[in-house]
Structures are given as structure tokens and as C-alpha cells.
Design a protein around this motif. Structure first.
Motif, mmCIF file in Angstrom:
data_model
loop_
_atom_site.group_PDB
_atom_site.id
_atom_site.type_symbol
_atom_site.label_atom_id
_atom_site.label_comp_id
_atom_site.label_asym_id
_atom_site.label_seq_id
_atom_site.Cartn_x
_atom_site.Cartn_y
_atom_site.Cartn_z
ATOM 1 N N ASP A 155 0.826 -1.210 0.000
ATOM 2 C CA ASP A 155 0.000 0.000 0.000
ATOM 3 C C ASP A 155 0.860 1.259 0.000
ATOM 4 O OD1 ASP A 155 0.930 0.004 2.580
ATOM 5 O OD2 ASP A 155 -1.038 0.168 3.542
ATOM 6 N N ALA A 156 2.141 1.114 -0.389
ATOM 7 C CA ALA A 156 2.971 2.297 -0.615
ATOM 8 C C ALA A 156 2.479 2.973 -1.891
ATOM 9 C CB ALA A 156 4.441 1.898 -0.753
ATOM 10 N N ALA A 157 2.321 4.288 -1.854
ATOM 11 C CA ALA A 157 1.745 5.013 -2.982
ATOM 12 C C ALA A 157 2.656 4.923 -4.202
ATOM 13 C CB ALA A 157 1.523 6.480 -2.607
ATOM 14 N N VAL A 158 2.099 4.404 -5.304
ATOM 15 C CA VAL A 158 2.814 4.277 -6.569
ATOM 16 C C VAL A 158 1.923 4.866 -7.658
ATOM 17 C CG1 VAL A 158 3.624 2.632 -8.301
ATOM 18 C CG2 VAL A 158 4.170 2.262 -5.896
ATOM 19 N N ASN A 159 2.496 5.721 -8.502
ATOM 20 C CA ASN A 159 1.749 6.394 -9.552
ATOM 21 C C ASN A 159 2.488 6.271 -10.878
ATOM 22 O OD1 ASN A 159 -0.740 7.874 -8.491
ATOM 23 N ND2 ASN A 159 0.784 8.466 -6.971
ATOM 24 N N PRO A 160 1.865 6.686 -11.997
ATOM 25 C CA PRO A 160 2.570 6.659 -13.281
ATOM 26 C C PRO A 160 3.922 7.365 -13.180
ATOM 27 C CG PRO A 160 0.251 7.128 -13.626
ATOM 28 C CD PRO A 160 0.459 7.113 -12.142
ATOM 29 N N GLY A 161 4.962 6.690 -13.658
ATOM 30 C CA GLY A 161 6.329 7.195 -13.523
ATOM 31 C C GLY A 161 7.126 6.428 -12.498
ATOM 32 N N ASN A 162 6.427 5.762 -11.570
ATOM 33 C CA ASN A 162 7.098 4.922 -10.575
ATOM 34 C C ASN A 162 7.547 3.584 -11.151
ATOM 35 O OD1 ASN A 162 5.365 6.406 -8.019
ATOM 36 N ND2 ASN A 162 7.437 5.676 -7.613
ATOM 37 N N SER A 163 6.994 3.203 -12.298
ATOM 38 C CA SER A 163 7.309 1.895 -12.881
ATOM 39 C C SER A 163 8.812 1.737 -13.070
ATOM 40 C CB SER A 163 6.612 1.733 -14.230
ATOM 41 O OG SER A 163 5.231 1.585 -14.057
ATOM 42 N N GLY A 164 9.344 0.620 -12.609
ATOM 43 C CA GLY A 164 10.763 0.356 -12.717
ATOM 44 C C GLY A 164 11.559 0.822 -11.517
ATOM 45 N N ASN B 252 8.956 -1.947 -8.637
ATOM 46 C CA ASN B 252 7.580 -1.475 -8.750
ATOM 47 C C ASN B 252 7.116 -1.526 -10.203
ATOM 48 O OD1 ASN B 252 7.352 -0.779 -5.961
ATOM 49 N ND2 ASN B 252 8.594 1.024 -6.366
ATOM 50 N N THR B 253 5.923 -2.085 -10.406
ATOM 51 C CA THR B 253 5.511 -2.405 -11.766
ATOM 52 C C THR B 253 4.114 -1.914 -12.124
ATOM 53 O OG1 THR B 253 6.918 -4.362 -11.856
ATOM 54 C CG2 THR B 253 5.062 -4.314 -13.363
ATOM 55 N N ALA B 254 3.144 -2.084 -11.248
ATOM 56 C CA ALA B 254 1.762 -1.858 -11.662
ATOM 57 C C ALA B 254 0.917 -1.350 -10.504
ATOM 58 C CB ALA B 254 1.150 -3.158 -12.198
ATOM 59 N N ILE B 255 -0.199 -0.726 -10.876
ATOM 60 C CA ILE B 255 -1.227 -0.362 -9.908
ATOM 61 C C ILE B 255 -2.565 -0.868 -10.431
ATOM 62 C CG2 ILE B 255 -0.033 1.694 -9.038
ATOM 63 C CD1 ILE B 255 -1.782 3.399 -10.810
ATOM 64 N N THR B 256 -3.505 -1.048 -9.538
ATOM 65 C CA THR B 256 -4.868 -1.379 -9.930
ATOM 66 C C THR B 256 -5.737 -0.165 -9.654
ATOM 67 O OG1 THR B 256 -4.592 -3.722 -9.457
ATOM 68 C CG2 THR B 256 -6.828 -2.888 -9.505
ATOM 69 N N SER B 257 -6.255 0.423 -10.708
ATOM 70 C CA SER B 257 -6.980 1.676 -10.535
ATOM 71 C C SER B 257 -7.922 1.894 -11.703
ATOM 72 C CB SER B 257 -5.991 2.852 -10.431
ATOM 73 O OG SER B 257 -6.662 4.079 -10.484
ATOM 74 N N TYR C 111 -3.028 6.159 -8.207
ATOM 75 C CA TYR C 111 -2.984 5.263 -7.051
ATOM 76 C C TYR C 111 -4.259 5.359 -6.207
ATOM 77 C CZ TYR C 111 -1.504 3.572 -2.457
ATOM 78 O OH TYR C 111 -1.417 2.920 -1.260
ATOM 79 N N VAL C 112 -4.808 4.194 -5.840
ATOM 80 C CA VAL C 112 -5.994 4.167 -4.980
ATOM 81 C C VAL C 112 -5.823 3.196 -3.818
ATOM 82 C CG1 VAL C 112 -7.629 4.873 -6.761
ATOM 83 C CG2 VAL C 112 -7.085 2.453 -6.487
ATOM 84 N N GLY C 113 -4.600 2.785 -3.530
ATOM 85 C CA GLY C 113 -4.401 1.944 -2.358
ATOM 86 C C GLY C 113 -3.719 0.615 -2.611
ATOM 87 N N TYR C 114 -3.531 0.253 -3.892
ATOM 88 C CA TYR C 114 -2.903 -1.024 -4.199
ATOM 89 C C TYR C 114 -1.797 -0.800 -5.231
ATOM 90 C CZ TYR C 114 -7.271 -2.753 -2.196
ATOM 91 O OH TYR C 114 -8.332 -2.981 -1.380
ATOM 92 N N SER C 115 -0.642 -1.365 -4.984
ATOM 93 C CA SER C 115 0.433 -1.340 -5.972
ATOM 94 C C SER C 115 1.149 -2.680 -5.941
ATOM 95 C CB SER C 115 1.408 -0.194 -5.694
ATOM 96 O OG SER C 115 1.975 -0.295 -4.405
ATOM 97 N N PHE C 116 1.856 -2.980 -7.031
ATOM 98 C CA PHE C 116 2.430 -4.308 -7.196
ATOM 99 C C PHE C 116 3.873 -4.207 -7.678
ATOM 100 C CE2 PHE C 116 -2.099 -4.481 -7.749
ATOM 101 C CZ PHE C 116 -2.481 -5.539 -6.946
ATOM 102 N N ALA C 117 4.707 -5.115 -7.192
ATOM 103 C CA ALA C 117 6.131 -5.121 -7.531
ATOM 104 C C ALA C 117 6.575 -6.532 -7.901
ATOM 105 C CB ALA C 117 6.965 -4.599 -6.359
#
Length: 460
Positions: free
Chosen positions: A213-222, A236-241, A246-252
Motif C-alpha cells: 500500500d505504498a503510494a505508486v503512480n505513473p512514472g514509478n514503474s521500474g 515497482n511495476t503496476a497499480i490497480t486503478s 494510485y488508490v491503495g494497491y500497488s504491485f512489484a
């Protein structure tokens, strides 16, 4: 003197009286008493203050990480949308540069950088900007679209700060982590959160992500996902939104998978994937519900492939995989995530439940024998000893599945020997060669049938 003493005693008495009154009437206690007749939930509180985020020190990990995380710029030329004027007169006005940005992590002092494949996809030029604002052109060393990992290289003036890979298998749910990257081109941005889950997949059968749940947004990829020690535990690779933010979920991508991909690219030029050789029943299918498999913790083996380590180890349909090495297997993503960090010829200890008895057997992983090639979609396999004898060849790959669009060309069951006069030795070479096919060019396939007769197909 007596007057002074009398005044002092009076003041002392008044102060004690005031303090006592405050204690009795105004001060709130640090505990709560709940009687048996109270309707609320019964709980106990401690007099000691609770521990929390303030006792976790993020500063050391952040200082280490920000200098090893870079800004990646992808410049590509859009050549689409040509008009008839471009065709006849070559105006070229439709070619215009497009710029995409992302992040990357320096993993060696001599300038190797790991990032996401989708960050550098279709790039005509790659640039990397360090945290000290120095800019370098980057060379693409290799990619693995399946894991969404790519490896870049820059030639810097001196040794660079870098991050060491941690062991993502040791990451625990609830552990604090930091996400470091360049969201919205804001360089050196650090956000904090916890590991929300492990072994998540986002629809692909062989994905296995760390969810945070660390905030990840476009540009964070990689960018980097690190623990409080500063160890790199994920990319860090993807978010579900639904909004793209970012809405609370990110994936690495777990670091063990990323490290294995990088090592394979450097050593072999492509990713060496070891397979167990089983077919697994997915828990959400009607078959699984009918058989009650959807309620099983583990991976139910619904079939075993020929010429694989699973067959040699006598794994059987109906066995349930409960553990591999020291990793507990609760769902299919646990299995694929761990195997993604292994290579062909590696041996794993597989614990299965067979008829309510736990058995542990060693299984040697092997190369995947069947794949689907890009562009044409043919399903091919490496030649078995029987195939080599039947077709009288030791090289090539056998076609075992043909999409409907190519079924009239007589490809099924034949051995492909070369593509555009480049020899095919195994399915990995075939995958690379078919990936180079141009839709505007001509493709020549040389193959052989069971009679030993060579045939050539030309696709325009």
C-alpha cells in the motif's frame, strides 16, 4: 522567621488541595473498565504508550535508495498515420517523437540498471538521468516481457551508487517497505507502506507480485521497493486503478525473480525457465468446484507432462503440492513465483499430499518443451528421441498446434528446420526468430515431413 514558615505551610497545603481536586474531578484515567453488563466489545488497554510508525526509522533506507534510483526517458518516433501525399512525395510530416518516462534501479557500480519492460518498450532512444541530474544515453541489454523486466547499461564517469538485491522470499506480510521512483516526473520521491500480500497475479497464469500500500503512480514503474534495511526486495511495476492513479494497491516484481532474469540475460542472452512439468487445476473453474478442489490449500495436480521432471519423480494426478523447498504453497501463484527464480537442471524438494500422506520427493526442473511462437501463433515442441528417429533429423522443432488462419498450409505435425534461412535448433531459437517476423516483409519457412521430404512455405 515564624511568619515565613507559616506562609510556606499555607501555600504547600493549598497546592496539595488543588492538585488533589484536579486528580479527582478533571484528570481522565489511562485505562478503561468494561463491566460484564456493558454492551460494547470487551478490551483491555495498557498504561504504556503504544508503539507505532514513529519507532520505524526510514531515513537510512531512503538516503541509500534515492541515489541509486534513476529517471528513465523513452523516446520513440511515431510513424503512423501516413497520408497518400507522404507515400508519393515523401513529406514525412507524420513522424514525430513521443516521450515516455519511468524509473530504474542501478544494481552495479559499473552502470547496469534494471527497469520494467513496458518502460522501454518500442524505444528508439533511451536516456537515464541520475539523482545528481547527470544525463546518459542508455543501451538496452535485454528484456523479458513475461516478467516485465528489462536490463539497461550506461557508461558513467566513475563508480555509481547501487542497490543490492535482497531475498524477496523472506519478505513478510505487514513488513514496512519504501517505494522510490519518479511519479509524474517528480524525481527522487519516497513513499512508505506495508506489504499487503504476496504471490498476487493480475490475470496472467505465471505472474507473482508483491502487493503493497505504498503510494505508486505513473512514472514509478521500474523503481525500487526496499525494506527498512535498504535491501532491494522488488521492482515497482503496476497499480490497480479505475482512474490511472494510485488508490491503495500497488504491485512489484519480487527481487528474486528480477535478479534471476538479469543473471540469465547477462549469462545466456535470454531467460532460462525451468518447469516442473505439471498441469494444475485452477481453483475458480467449474471442474474445481465440482471436485471440491477449490477448497484445497495447495496446488492440485490434474496432469503430468511427458519427458519432464514431474514424470520422472512419479508425481501423479490427484497429488496436492503443499510445499517446495522451504516455501509453503497455498495457491498457484506461490508455485509459479518460486519456480520463476529457478533454472533448468535445478533440483527442488516437492512436498505433496497423496491420499492424506505427506511425501517429499526431489524433482529436477527442465526446459519447457512446448511454447507458442509470436506473430504466427504456432504451438511447437522440442524434438523427442522418437521424433528425431522418425523425421531423421536432430535439429528443428515439431509443430503440435496450428491456429485456424494457418490450418490450410499443412504445417501440423511437421518439423520446422529454418525460418528465412536461419537454422532452428530448439523452441527458444524459434521463439526469437518468429519474434523478428515483419508483417510487411516476406517469411520463408523450411520444414520436413515424416517421409523425409523438405517443403518450403513463403508467406507474403
Amino acid at each position: 522567621m515564624k511568619k515565613i514558615a507559616s506562609t510556606f505551610l499555607t501555600a504547600l497545603f493549598a497546592g496539595a488541595l488543588t492538585l488533589g481536586a484536579y486528580k479527582v474531578f478533571f484528570e481522565k484515567p489511562n485505562y478503561t473498565i468494561v463491566s460484564e453488563n456493558d454492551q460494547g466489545s470487551v478490551f483491555q488497554t495498557s498504561y504504556n504508550p503504544t508503539t507505532g510508525i514513529n519507532e520505524v526509522d526510514f531515513t537510512s533506507a531512503a538516503e541509500t535508495t534515492v541515489n541509486a534510483v534513476v529517471h528513465v526517458k523513452n523516446v520513440s518516433i511515431n510513424r503512423g498515420g501516413s497520408s497518400y501525399l507522404d507515400f508519393f512525395y515523401g513529406h514525412g510530416s507524420s513522424s514525430r517523437p513521443q516521450v515516455g518516462t519511468g524509473s530504474g534501479v542501478i544494481i552495479s557500480q559499473d552502470g547496469y540498471i534494471v527497469t520494467n519492460n513496458h518502460v522501454i518498450d518500442n524505444a528508439d532512444q533511451l536516456q537515464v538521468m541520475l539523482n545528481n541530474n547527470k544525463v546518459y544515453n542508455a543501451e538496452l541489454i535485454g528484456t523479458d516481457p513475461n516478467s516485465d523486466i528489462a536490463l539497461l547499461k550506461i557508461e558513467a564517469d566513475g563508480n555509481l551508487p547501487y542497490l543490492a538485491f535482497g531475498d524477496s522470499d523472506n519478505v513478510r506480510v505487514g513488513e514496512w517497505v519504501l517505494a522510490v521512483g519518479n511519479p509524474f516526473s517528480l524525481t527522487s520521491t519516497v513513499t512508505a507502506g506495508i506489504v499487503s500480500a504476496k504471490a498476487r497475479n493480475l490475470g496472467k497464469i505465471d505472474q507473482s507480485f508483491i502487493q503493497t500500500d505504498a503510494a505508486v503512480n505513473p512514472g514509478n514503474s521500474g523503481g525500487a521497493l526496499v525494506n527498512t534495511n535498504g535491501d532491494l526486495v522488488g521492482i515497482n511495476t503496476a497499480i490497480t486503478s479505475q482512474t490511472g492513479s494510485y488508490v491503495g494497491y500497488s504491485f512489484a516484481v519480487p527481487s528474486n525473480i528480477a535478479k534471476k532474469v538479469v543473471d540469465d540475460i547477462l549469462e545466456y542472452g535470454n531467460v532460462q525457465k525451468g518447469i516442473l512439468g505439471i498441469n494444475a487445476a485452477r481453483a475458480n473453474t467449474p471442474y474445481a468446484v465440482e471436485k471440491g478442489i477449490n477448497q484445497i490449500e495447495g496446488v492440485y495436480i490434474s496432469g503430468v507432462e511427458e519427458d519432464t521432471g514431474a514424470q520422472e519423480a512419479d508425481l501423479r494426478e490427484g497429488d496436492v503440492i503443499k510445499q517446495i523447498d522451504d516455501i509453503k504453497i497455498r495457491k498457484f501463484a506461490d508455485l509459479t513465483g518460486y519456480l520463476s527464480s529457478k533454472r533448468p537442471s535445478d533440483t527442488v524438494q516437492v512436498t505433496i499430499n497423496r491420499n492424506e500422506e505427506l511425501l517429499t520427493v526431489p524433482v529436477v526442473l527442465k526446459k519447457r518443451q512446448v511454447i507458442t511462437v509470436p506473430n504466427m501463433g504456432l504451438e511447437i515442441k522440442n524434438l523427442s528421441k522418437e521424433d528425431m528417429k522418425k523425421f531423421r533429423t536432430r535439429k528443428g522443432v515439431k509443430v503440435v498446434g496450428v491456429p485456424e488462419i494457418y490450418r490450410g498450409y499443412g504445417l501440423d505435425g511437421k518439423v520446422l528446420l529454418s525460418l528465412d534461412d536461419e537454422e532452428i535448433n530448439d523452441i527458444e531459437e524459434a521463439k526469437v526468430l518468429f519474434g523478428r517476423i515483419s508483417k510487411r516483409g516476406r517469411t520463408i519457412i523450411t520444414m520436413i515431413n515424416e517421409k523425409g521430404e523438405r517443403e518450403r512455405l513463403i508467406f507474403q
